[in-house]
Write a protein that holds these residues in place. Structure first.
Motif, PDB file in Angstrom:
ATOM      1  N   CYS A 136       0.943  -1.314  -0.114  1.00 42.66           N
ATOM      2  CA  CYS A 136       0.283   0.093  -0.058  1.00 42.66           C
ATOM      3  C   CYS A 136       1.000   1.417   0.039  1.00 42.66           C
ATOM      4  CB  CYS A 136      -0.854  -0.055   1.193  1.00 42.66           C
ATOM      5  SG  CYS A 136      -2.127   1.347   1.346  1.00 42.66           S
ATOM      6  N   LYS A 137       0.349   2.177  -0.300  1.00 50.96           N
ATOM      7  CA  LYS A 137       1.024   3.471  -0.149  1.00 50.96           C
ATOM      8  C   LYS A 137       1.616   3.928   1.178  1.00 50.96           C
ATOM      9  CE  LYS A 137      -1.722   5.730  -4.144  1.00 50.96           C
ATOM     10  NZ  LYS A 137      -2.944   6.674  -4.422  1.00 50.96           N
ATOM     11  N   CYS A 138       0.814   3.264   2.164  1.00 48.80           N
ATOM     12  CA  CYS A 138       1.421   3.820   3.701  1.00 48.80           C
ATOM     13  C   CYS A 138       2.389   2.530   3.927  1.00 48.80           C
ATOM     14  CB  CYS A 138       0.096   3.454   4.619  1.00 48.80           C
ATOM     15  SG  CYS A 138      -0.405   1.613   4.591  1.00 48.80           S
ATOM     16  N   GLY A 139       2.810   1.607   3.034  1.00 42.20           N
ATOM     17  CA  GLY A 139       4.049   1.015   3.141  1.00 42.20           C
ATOM     18  C   GLY A 139       3.617  -0.408   3.894  1.00 42.20           C
ATOM     19  N   ASN A 140       2.374  -0.593   4.332  1.00 38.53           N
ATOM     20  CA  ASN A 140       1.864  -1.878   4.613  1.00 38.53           C
ATOM     21  C   ASN A 140       1.670  -2.935   3.586  1.00 38.53           C
ATOM     22  OD1 ASN A 140       2.210  -1.711   7.668  1.00 38.53           O
ATOM     23  ND2 ASN A 140       1.145  -0.208   7.173  1.00 38.53           N
ATOM     24  N   ILE A 141       1.412  -4.289   3.768  1.00 36.86           N
ATOM     25  CA  ILE A 141       1.032  -5.312   2.862  1.00 36.86           C
ATOM     26  C   ILE A 141      -0.445  -5.007   2.281  1.00 36.86           C
ATOM     27  CG2 ILE A 141       1.075  -7.439   1.923  1.00 36.86           C
ATOM     28  CD1 ILE A 141       3.074  -8.144   4.427  1.00 36.86           C
ATOM     29  N   LEU A 142      -0.606  -5.137   1.095  1.00 36.25           N
ATOM     30  CA  LEU A 142      -1.988  -5.311   0.530  1.00 36.25           C
ATOM     31  C   LEU A 142      -2.480  -6.687   0.626  1.00 36.25           C
ATOM     32  CD1 LEU A 142      -1.818  -3.164  -2.630  1.00 36.25           C
ATOM     33  CD2 LEU A 142      -2.794  -2.702  -0.570  1.00 36.25           C
ATOM     34  N   ARG A 143      -3.901  -6.802   0.668  1.00 41.65           N
ATOM     35  CA  ARG A 143      -4.241  -8.535   0.808  1.00 41.65           C
ATOM     36  C   ARG A 143      -5.590  -8.572   0.003  1.00 41.65           C
ATOM     37  NH1 ARG A 143      -8.036  -9.290   6.302  1.00 41.65           N
ATOM     38  NH2 ARG A 143      -9.031 -10.475   4.586  1.00 41.65           N
ATOM     39  N   PRO A 144      -5.969  -9.685  -0.391  1.00 42.43           N
ATOM     40  CA  PRO A 144      -7.308  -9.735  -0.858  1.00 42.43           C
ATOM     41  C   PRO A 144      -8.428  -9.209  -0.198  1.00 42.43           C
ATOM     42  CG  PRO A 144      -6.085 -11.864  -1.201  1.00 42.43           C
ATOM     43  CD  PRO A 144      -5.163 -10.853  -0.276  1.00 42.43           C
ATOM     44  N   ASP A 145      -9.537  -8.656  -0.861  1.00 39.54           N
ATOM     45  CA  ASP A 145     -10.628  -8.066   0.062  1.00 39.54           C
ATOM     46  C   ASP A 145     -11.605  -9.290  -0.001  1.00 39.54           C
ATOM     47  OD1 ASP A 145     -12.061  -6.531   1.297  1.00 39.54           O
ATOM     48  OD2 ASP A 145     -12.685  -5.044  -0.300  1.00 39.54           O
ATOM     49  N   VAL A 146     -11.243 -10.268   0.798  1.00 38.07           N
ATOM     50  CA  VAL A 146     -11.957 -11.488   1.051  1.00 38.07           C
ATOM     51  C   VAL A 146     -12.221 -11.609   2.371  1.00 38.07           C
ATOM     52  CG1 VAL A 146     -11.601 -12.561  -1.318  1.00 38.07           C
ATOM     53  CG2 VAL A 146     -10.274 -13.096   0.792  1.00 38.07           C
ATOM     54  N   VAL A 147     -13.248 -12.393   2.868  1.00 34.76           N
ATOM     55  CA  VAL A 147     -13.360 -12.730   4.412  1.00 34.76           C
ATOM     56  C   VAL A 147     -12.880 -14.219   4.541  1.00 34.76           C
ATOM     57  CG1 VAL A 147     -14.974 -13.206   6.044  1.00 34.76           C
ATOM     58  CG2 VAL A 147     -15.603 -11.506   4.650  1.00 34.76           C
ATOM     59  N   TRP A 148     -11.703 -14.048   5.390  1.00 33.18           N
ATOM     60  CA  TRP A 148     -11.017 -15.428   5.690  1.00 33.18           C
ATOM     61  C   TRP A 148     -11.625 -16.154   7.023  1.00 33.18           C
ATOM     62  CZ3 TRP A 148      -6.010 -12.368   5.011  1.00 33.18           C
ATOM     63  CH2 TRP A 148      -5.536 -12.670   3.407  1.00 33.18           C
ATOM     64  N   PHE A 149     -11.252 -17.166   7.190  1.00 30.71           N
ATOM     65  CA  PHE A 149     -11.851 -17.892   8.237  1.00 30.71           C
ATOM     66  C   PHE A 149     -11.751 -17.184   9.496  1.00 30.71           C
ATOM     67  CE2 PHE A 149     -11.126 -21.671   5.270  1.00 30.71           C
ATOM     68  CZ  PHE A 149     -12.467 -22.001   5.329  1.00 30.71           C
ATOM     69  N   GLY A 150     -12.489 -17.035  10.665  1.00 30.58           N
ATOM     70  CA  GLY A 150     -12.351 -16.495  11.873  1.00 30.58           C
ATOM     71  C   GLY A 150     -12.414 -14.819  11.821  1.00 30.58           C
ATOM     72  N   GLU A 151     -12.850 -14.243  10.508  1.00 26.15           N
ATOM     73  CA  GLU A 151     -13.097 -13.035  10.269  1.00 26.15           C
ATOM     74  C   GLU A 151     -14.581 -12.681  10.173  1.00 26.15           C
ATOM     75  OE1 GLU A 151      -9.169 -10.915   8.022  1.00 26.15           O
ATOM     76  OE2 GLU A 151     -10.778 -11.671   6.736  1.00 26.15           O
ATOM     77  N   SER A 152     -14.990 -11.409  10.605  1.00 28.48           N
ATOM     78  CA  SER A 152     -16.579 -11.383  10.520  1.00 28.48           C
ATOM     79  C   SER A 152     -16.991 -10.831   9.070  1.00 28.48           C
ATOM     80  CB  SER A 152     -16.669 -10.226  11.368  1.00 28.48           C
ATOM     81  OG  SER A 152     -16.683 -10.466  12.753  1.00 28.48           O
ATOM     82  N   LEU A 153     -18.050 -11.029   8.756  1.00 33.18           N
ATOM     83  CA  LEU A 153     -18.625 -10.569   7.324  1.00 33.18           C
ATOM     84  C   LEU A 153     -18.681  -8.755   7.442  1.00 33.18           C
ATOM     85  CD1 LEU A 153     -19.498 -13.475   7.043  1.00 33.18           C
ATOM     86  CD2 LEU A 153     -21.552 -12.422   6.007  1.00 33.18           C
ATOM     87  N   PRO A 154     -18.619  -8.206   6.520  1.00 29.66           N
ATOM     88  CA  PRO A 154     -18.842  -6.702   6.507  1.00 29.66           C
ATOM     89  C   PRO A 154     -20.045  -6.508   7.030  1.00 29.66           C
ATOM     90  CG  PRO A 154     -17.815  -7.609   4.375  1.00 29.66           C
ATOM     91  CD  PRO A 154     -18.442  -8.909   5.001  1.00 29.66           C
ATOM     92  N   GLN A 155     -20.060  -5.732   8.298  1.00 30.46           N
ATOM     93  CA  GLN A 155     -21.408  -5.511   8.680  1.00 30.46           C
ATOM     94  C   GLN A 155     -22.327  -4.641   7.920  1.00 30.46           C
ATOM     95  OE1 GLN A 155     -22.535  -6.856  11.897  1.00 30.46           O
ATOM     96  NE2 GLN A 155     -20.834  -7.922  11.061  1.00 30.46           N
ATOM     97  N   ASP A 156     -21.985  -3.934   6.994  1.00 29.96           N
ATOM     98  CA  ASP A 156     -22.827  -3.120   6.269  1.00 29.96           C
ATOM     99  C   ASP A 156     -23.410  -3.959   5.290  1.00 29.96           C
ATOM    100  OD1 ASP A 156     -20.498  -3.368   5.018  1.00 29.96           O
ATOM    101  OD2 ASP A 156     -20.986  -1.654   3.819  1.00 29.96           O
ATOM    102  N   VAL A 157     -22.733  -4.770   4.706  1.00 28.69           N
ATOM    103  CA  VAL A 157     -23.331  -5.876   4.041  1.00 28.69           C
ATOM    104  C   VAL A 157     -24.164  -6.887   4.481  1.00 28.69           C
ATOM    105  CG1 VAL A 157     -22.470  -7.920   2.375  1.00 28.69           C
ATOM    106  CG2 VAL A 157     -21.314  -5.829   2.207  1.00 28.69           C
ATOM    107  N   TRP A 158     -23.818  -7.596   5.655  1.00 22.79           N
ATOM    108  CA  TRP A 158     -24.701  -8.348   6.550  1.00 22.79           C
ATOM    109  C   TRP A 158     -26.149  -7.594   7.052  1.00 22.79           C
ATOM    110  CZ3 TRP A 158     -25.924 -12.916   6.526  1.00 22.79           C
ATOM    111  CH2 TRP A 158     -26.596 -13.589   7.698  1.00 22.79           C
TER     112      TRP A 158
END
Length: 240
Positions: free
Chosen positions: A143-165
């Motif tokens: 990322c421009k901030c210097g941290n690693i980018l990741r796929p924008d998917v929900v992985w095991f153990g993560e919550s669903l995007p609350q607005d979508v849910w």
């Protein structure tokens, strides 16, 4: 195939589809849990958790890039297209567990991606996110901030995007008919969606070649694939 509900179709105004890997499998995208699924040759815990990503982000990115190539090449099938066509006749919302974007490619205008999208990326730290249209050449995109980018998917153990849910629960609780296609709905919280529909006295249809845990709760069970069943289903609305 749909004779049992033919007379009730004329009163249907809002249809919600809940779709899973089975509908995309017919476009050549492997499922996770089927006998030829993606998890067969991989340990999911090394590929689809935030801990795995921090432990070996290169491995995770390589795997997702391979999946993305397959998805970019895939085309919507007759099932996806039938769902999109149904918008001509009634209000249609798609709640999908798939991350491949094939419903949008087919022309569906209202799609909620419960588990995110493989064609989107986001920063692992800041709020940056964007859609990607081609392969990512960097082994570890930053990322421009210097941290690693990741796929924008929900992985095991993560919550669903609350607005979508939140939207998904509302649509499920307001529909007249819910059609569950190509998913056994074993993953929480998506497996609660039929409960919301049932509370609204909605009809529940399952389209799946295999028996599932939710089959006994359905108004109608179609033991077939989406590509075969959905075009016939849509034809009921053309003639109502």
């Amino acid at each position: 195939m749909f004779e049992l509900i033919k007379d009730q179709i004329k009163n249907i105004k809002k249809v919600v589809f809940v779709t899973g890997a089975g509908i995309s499998q017919e476009s050549g995208i492997p499922t996770f849990r089927g006998k030829d699924g993606l998890w067969k040759n991989h340990d999911s815990m090394k590929l689809a958790t935030i801990d795995a990503f921090y432990d070996n982000p290169k491995l995770v990115w390589e795997w997702y890039n391979e999946r993305r190539k397959n998805i970019f090449a895939a085309q919507p099938n007759l099932g996806h297209k039938a769902i999109a066509e149904l918008e001509k006749y009634v209000k249609v919302v798609v709640l999908t567990q798939n991350i491949d974007g094939l419903h949008q490619k087919a022309g569906s205008s209202e799609v909620l991606e419960l588990h995110g999208s493989i064609i989107k990326i986001k920063c692992s730290v800041c709020n940056f996110n964007e859609e990607i249209t081609s392969e990512i050449s960097e082994i570890l995109p930053l990322c421009k901030c210097g941290n690693i980018l990741r796929p924008d998917v929900v992985w095991f153990g993560e919550s669903l995007p609350q607005d979508v849910w939140q939207k998904a629960m509302i649509y499920a609780s307001q529909c007249d008919l819910m059609v569950i296609v190509g998913t056994s709905l074993v993953v929480s919280p998506a497996n609660t969606l039929p409960i919301y529909a049932k509370q609204n006295n909605a009809l529940l249809i399952e389209i799946n070649p295999d028996n599932t845990e939710i089959s006994p709760e359905m108004t109608l069970v179609i033991r077939n694939t989406g590509t075969i069943s959905l075009p016939e289903f849509v034809s009921l609305f053309k003639n109502k």
